[in-house]
Design a protein around this motif. Structure first.
Motif, short mmCIF file in Angstrom:
data_model
loop_
_atom_site.label_atom_id
_atom_site.label_comp_id
_atom_site.label_asym_id
_atom_site.label_seq_id
_atom_site.Cartn_x
_atom_site.Cartn_y
_atom_site.Cartn_z
N HIS A 1 28.10 -8.25 -62.77
CA HIS A 1 29.07 -7.20 -62.50
C HIS A 1 28.97 -6.78 -61.05
O HIS A 1 27.98 -7.04 -60.36
CB HIS A 1 28.93 -6.01 -63.46
CG HIS A 1 27.57 -5.43 -63.58
ND1 HIS A 1 27.14 -4.37 -62.83
CD2 HIS A 1 26.53 -5.76 -64.38
CE1 HIS A 1 25.89 -4.07 -63.17
NE2 HIS A 1 25.50 -4.89 -64.10
N VAL A 2 30.03 -6.16 -60.57
CA VAL A 2 30.12 -5.69 -59.20
C VAL A 2 30.05 -4.17 -59.23
O VAL A 2 30.68 -3.53 -60.08
CB VAL A 2 31.44 -6.15 -58.54
CG1 VAL A 2 31.54 -5.66 -57.11
CG2 VAL A 2 31.56 -7.66 -58.59
N GLU A 3 29.27 -3.61 -58.33
CA GLU A 3 29.13 -2.15 -58.23
C GLU A 3 29.50 -1.72 -56.82
O GLU A 3 29.21 -2.44 -55.85
CB GLU A 3 27.68 -1.73 -58.50
CG GLU A 3 27.09 -2.25 -59.79
CD GLU A 3 27.55 -1.49 -61.01
OE1 GLU A 3 27.71 -0.25 -60.92
OE2 GLU A 3 27.75 -2.13 -62.05
N VAL A 4 30.13 -0.57 -56.70
CA VAL A 4 30.45 -0.02 -55.39
C VAL A 4 30.05 1.45 -55.38
O VAL A 4 30.18 2.15 -56.38
CB VAL A 4 31.95 -0.22 -55.02
CG1 VAL A 4 32.86 0.57 -55.92
CG2 VAL A 4 32.21 0.12 -53.57
N PHE A 5 29.50 1.87 -54.24
CA PHE A 5 29.07 3.25 -54.05
C PHE A 5 29.90 3.85 -52.93
O PHE A 5 30.06 3.25 -51.87
CB PHE A 5 27.58 3.31 -53.69
CG PHE A 5 26.71 2.77 -54.79
CD1 PHE A 5 26.28 3.59 -55.81
CD2 PHE A 5 26.36 1.43 -54.82
CE1 PHE A 5 25.53 3.09 -56.85
CE2 PHE A 5 25.60 0.91 -55.86
CZ PHE A 5 25.17 1.75 -56.88
#
Length: 188
Positions: A83-87
């Motif tokens: 999965h891809v996570e962005v902050f």
């Protein structure tokens, strides 16, 4: 016949929930049914490219994620998850722990993790390992968004009944001051 479980059990992600993946019934391991030849043919017929742009961001306002490859979404993935996570700028995610280890690749940004109370710095191009059963949190230290790709064998761990996962602190419900209008990238 037992009733389907619609929500997480006591001690597992109890409390206020922000992300649908913490409340929605999910498939972690699919049945392998049919002949060997049928299973092999089905495996070989599956796509090998999955576009992250075909998936929606979930979460917010400081931490968003996209499930890309996992047993519930792809016939080819039985033992891995990606999965891809962005902050958001200066954003951070939940403090949590799980039995499975994870590797995340920093695609963009600079920040740090807290692993069992120990600070570990990371930046674009780094690969970071979250070890088994580690209580951890990801934090973005800059005024730019942080983007990571997460790979883990979580479905395999769950199949082996190594199901420990605990939410210690949920992600923030308010945006970072000065970044109230932040939205995750549309091209990822």
């Amino acid at each position: 016949m037992s009733e389907p479980i619609d929500e997480a059990g006591e001690g597992h992600n109890s409390g206020k929930v922000v992300w649908e993946r913490w409340t929605k019934k999910r498939t972690f391991v699919r049945a392998l049914e049919g002949t060997y030849g049928q299973l092999k043919e089905e495996l070989y017929s599956q796509p090998r490219v999955y576009k992250t742009s075909d998936h929606s961001w979930h979460g917010g306002p400081q931490h968003y994620g996209k499930k890309v490859i996992n047993p519930q979404a792809n016939r080819i993935a039985q033992s891995i998850e990606a999965h891809v996570e962005v902050f958001s700028p200066k954003g951070y995610g939940q403090t949590h722990g799980h039995m499975n280890s994870a590797v995340f690749f920093v695609l963009k940004g600079k920040g740090h993790d807290i692993h069992d109370g120990r600070r570990i710095d990371w930046e674009t191009g780094d690969a970071l390992i979250v070890e088994n059963a580690c209580v951890h949190q990801h934090l973005n230290d800059t005024d730019e968004e942080g983007l990571i790709l997460v790979l883990k064998a979580k479905p395999l761990f769950l199949f082996m009944h190594m199901v420990f996962q605990k939410m210690v602190e949920y992600p923030p419900e308010t945006p970072v001051p000065g970044h109230e209008d932040y939205l995750p990238p549309s091209n990822v």
